[in-house]
Design a protein around this motif. Structure first.
Motif, mmCIF file in Angstrom:
data_model
loop_
_atom_site.group_PDB
_atom_site.id
_atom_site.type_symbol
_atom_site.label_atom_id
_atom_site.label_comp_id
_atom_site.label_asym_id
_atom_site.label_seq_id
_atom_site.Cartn_x
_atom_site.Cartn_y
_atom_site.Cartn_z
ATOM 1 N N GLN A 137 0.837 -1.204 0.000
ATOM 2 C CA GLN A 137 0.000 0.000 0.000
ATOM 3 C C GLN A 137 0.872 1.254 0.000
ATOM 4 O OE1 GLN A 137 -2.330 0.763 3.575
ATOM 5 N NE2 GLN A 137 -4.049 1.468 2.334
ATOM 6 N N LEU A 138 1.963 1.214 0.743
ATOM 7 C CA LEU A 138 2.907 2.332 0.751
ATOM 8 C C LEU A 138 3.511 2.554 -0.631
ATOM 9 C CD1 LEU A 138 4.574 4.434 2.332
ATOM 10 C CD2 LEU A 138 6.198 2.596 2.857
ATOM 11 N N SER A 139 3.782 1.466 -1.346
ATOM 12 C CA SER A 139 4.324 1.559 -2.696
ATOM 13 C C SER A 139 3.377 2.315 -3.628
ATOM 14 C CB SER A 139 4.587 0.149 -3.253
ATOM 15 O OG SER A 139 4.987 0.188 -4.592
ATOM 16 N N GLY A 140 2.082 2.155 -3.418
ATOM 17 C CA GLY A 140 1.112 2.864 -4.243
ATOM 18 C C GLY A 140 0.868 4.296 -3.800
ATOM 19 N N LYS A 141 1.177 4.591 -2.534
ATOM 20 C CA LYS A 141 0.950 5.936 -2.030
ATOM 21 C C LYS A 141 2.063 6.896 -2.429
ATOM 22 C CE LYS A 141 -1.936 4.925 2.005
ATOM 23 N NZ LYS A 141 -2.021 4.991 3.485
ATOM 24 N N VAL A 142 3.280 6.387 -2.567
ATOM 25 C CA VAL A 142 4.422 7.259 -2.874
ATOM 26 C C VAL A 142 4.206 8.069 -4.152
ATOM 27 C CG1 VAL A 142 6.851 7.267 -3.539
ATOM 28 C CG2 VAL A 142 6.113 5.954 -1.566
ATOM 29 N N PRO A 143 3.809 7.445 -5.284
ATOM 30 C CA PRO A 143 3.562 8.263 -6.485
ATOM 31 C C PRO A 143 2.452 9.295 -6.286
ATOM 32 C CG PRO A 143 3.745 5.932 -7.059
ATOM 33 C CD PRO A 143 3.647 6.007 -5.573
ATOM 34 N N TRP A 301 2.336 -12.501 -5.806
ATOM 35 C CA TRP A 301 2.450 -11.171 -5.236
ATOM 36 C C TRP A 301 2.937 -10.160 -6.265
ATOM 37 C CZ3 TRP A 301 0.025 -10.077 -0.991
ATOM 38 C CH2 TRP A 301 0.234 -8.844 -0.375
ATOM 39 N N ILE A 302 3.807 -10.585 -7.168
ATOM 40 C CA ILE A 302 4.265 -9.685 -8.230
ATOM 41 C C ILE A 302 3.089 -9.282 -9.124
ATOM 42 C CG2 ILE A 302 5.598 -9.589 -10.380
ATOM 43 C CD1 ILE A 302 7.829 -11.044 -8.990
ATOM 44 N N ILE A 303 2.275 -10.261 -9.514
ATOM 45 C CA ILE A 303 1.096 -9.961 -10.337
ATOM 46 C C ILE A 303 0.136 -9.044 -9.582
ATOM 47 C CG2 ILE A 303 -0.945 -10.979 -11.424
ATOM 48 C CD1 ILE A 303 0.783 -13.463 -12.003
ATOM 49 N N PHE A 306 1.591 -5.461 -9.605
ATOM 50 C CA PHE A 306 1.381 -4.805 -10.900
ATOM 51 C C PHE A 306 -0.091 -4.421 -11.078
ATOM 52 C CE2 PHE A 306 5.534 -6.465 -12.265
ATOM 53 C CZ PHE A 306 6.004 -5.360 -12.967
ATOM 54 N N GLY A 307 -0.991 -5.332 -10.694
ATOM 55 C CA GLY A 307 -2.417 -5.034 -10.795
ATOM 56 C C GLY A 307 -2.823 -3.866 -9.911
ATOM 57 N N TYR A 308 -2.238 -3.800 -8.726
ATOM 58 C CA TYR A 308 -2.545 -2.708 -7.801
ATOM 59 C C TYR A 308 -2.099 -1.369 -8.377
ATOM 60 C CZ TYR A 308 -2.198 0.185 -3.589
ATOM 61 O OH TYR A 308 -2.298 1.196 -2.669
ATOM 62 N N HIS A 309 -0.884 -1.334 -8.951
ATOM 63 C CA HIS A 309 -0.397 -0.080 -9.531
ATOM 64 C C HIS A 309 -1.177 0.294 -10.801
ATOM 65 C CE1 HIS A 309 3.031 1.430 -7.219
ATOM 66 N NE2 HIS A 309 3.217 0.183 -6.861
ATOM 67 N N TYR A 310 -1.580 -0.702 -11.571
ATOM 68 C CA TYR A 310 -2.394 -0.399 -12.744
ATOM 69 C C TYR A 310 -3.733 0.197 -12.326
ATOM 70 C CZ TYR A 310 -5.302 -0.987 -16.872
ATOM 71 O OH TYR A 310 -6.155 -0.756 -17.917
ATOM 72 N N TYR A 311 -4.312 -0.363 -11.264
ATOM 73 C CA TYR A 311 -5.576 0.177 -10.756
ATOM 74 C C TYR A 311 -5.402 1.617 -10.279
ATOM 75 C CZ TYR A 311 -9.390 1.051 -7.488
ATOM 76 O OH TYR A 311 -10.444 1.616 -6.822
ATOM 77 N N LYS A 312 -4.304 1.890 -9.548
ATOM 78 C CA LYS A 312 -4.053 3.246 -9.060
ATOM 79 C C LYS A 312 -3.829 4.221 -10.225
ATOM 80 C CE LYS A 312 -3.535 4.152 -5.227
ATOM 81 N NZ LYS A 312 -4.486 4.600 -4.184
#
Length: 361
Positions: A137-143, A301-303, A306-312
């Motif tokens: 979740q932190l990985s998606g919040k940084v951008p 977890w890798i997939i 990637f899916g989480y970042h694509y959604y964001k």
């Protein structure tokens, strides 16, 4: 707790010691050392410190980098306050974890008991899996904090809100508490045995190595001039850290309840994830050997990441499109309002200027 663990263990019809990774139950932790004194430097202890401190330094460094580069903290006073929040949260959380680990160790020592390996492995596994979700979740919040992903939160003035002190305090404290507590739990068997004399020097060596690796990532992220480059670097760093946490956490359960077959192994001590230098990339999912469960959880977890970042990113594009449409609508409304005002101006101007024209005539 032991009754539940025994029941779960018996549920799996496997040999718990079929692998060199599995937990060995029973026996005194000092019996394997015999009567010889433990060395002053123990690579295993140094590895524990290096790995956990590296992870903690990455979390601290990431928050400090985001605070320095985020548009939410351009005011020097606000920036210094946020940096102080990171420092104090890390210190207090680390102190609380040290007190907890020391209390458990002292209690076990006076009770004359060894720390249950099954319990330690399960605690570590649960902790890592929970942390994997938090770090992803932190990985998606940084951008989002750096303005690469759009933020749908706006205050009453229409200003976009991003990183705040409350989220900084919670995330830093939680992650640092977890890292230090894990380190303390790992060291309990050593502290209760003859290997206690190896801890001080080994801890210094591991701490220096872990801090050096953490500072390296912090320096790299702070010397990037491109905001997009910083966001990409930090998102990747925490993304891979979450991969390592999830795979490692699931592997802890596997070590307790039965190992799945190995798919491949890399021969040679240099490549071992338990030795330097490869132990330094173990937090990011590296292992010199893979079981079926490790492979499945690694790619899953890798997939998911990637899916989480694509959604964001997709949500970010929608938010930007909505804001662009709103801006265009507001501009068109403003133009129409000005046009209406101008269309009304000639009539009034004529009425006001008529007497003046008559005078001139």
């Amino acid at each position: 707790m032991s009754i539940i663990l025994d029941a779960l263990t018996n549920f799996f019809d496997r040999d718990l010691c079929a692998s060199d990774d599995c937990v060995v139950t029973g026996g005194d932790s000092s019996s394997a050392e015999g009567s010889a004194k433990a060395p002053l430097v123990d690579i295993a202890i140094a590895t524990i410190f290096a790995r956990e401190i590296l992870e903690g330094c990455i979390i601290i460094g990431q928050y400090r980098t985001v605070i320095r580069k985020s548009p939410d903290f351009q005011d020097p006073v606000a920036q210094q306050a946020a940096l102080r929040t990171v420092t104090m949260s890390a210190l207090w959380a680390s102190l609380a974890a040290v007190v907890l680990a020391a209390s458990v160790t002292v209690g076990l020592y006076f009770a004359g008991k060894n720390f249950d390996n099954y319990t330690a492995e399960i605690i570590e596994g649960v902790s890592k899996v929970i942390a994997a979700f938090c770090v992803l979740q932190l990985s998606g919040k940084v951008p989002k904090w750096l303005g690469i992903y759009a933020n749908k939160k706006e205050n009453a003035d229409g200003v976009v809100e991003g990183l705040d002190t409350k989220s900084i305090r919670f995330n830093v404290a939680w992650n640092l508490w977890r890292e230090v507590a894990e380190c303390g739990v790992f060291l309990i068997p050593y502290m209760l045995g003859e290997s206690a004399r190896s801890i001080p020097v080994s801890a210094v060596i591991g701490t220096v190595i872990g801090c050096a690796g953490g500072y390296g990532t912090y320096w790299a992220s702070n010397n990037m001039k491109s905001t997009l480059g910083v966001a990409f670097f930090l998102a990747n760093l925490t993304g891979w850290l979450s991969v390592g946490l999830f795979v490692g956490g699931c592997h802890e359960f596997e070590e307790v309840w039965g190992m799945t077959p190995y798919i491949w192994k890399i021969a040679g001590d240099f490549w071992s994830h338990k030795r330097f230098p490869m132990v330094m990339i173990k937090p990011f999912g590296y292992s010199h050997k893979r079981t079926v469960l490790q492979c499945v959880t690694f790619w899953f977890w890798i997939i998911l990441a990637f899916g989480y970042h694509y959604y964001k990113w997709n949500q970010s594009q929608k938010i930007k499109a909505e804001r662009a449409a709103k801006t265009v609508h507001d501009e068109e409304s403003a133009i129409e309002s000005v046009a209406v005002d101008r269309s009304a101006t000639p009539d009034s101007f004529k009425e006001d200027s008529a007497p003046l024209e008559e005078v001139e005539a």
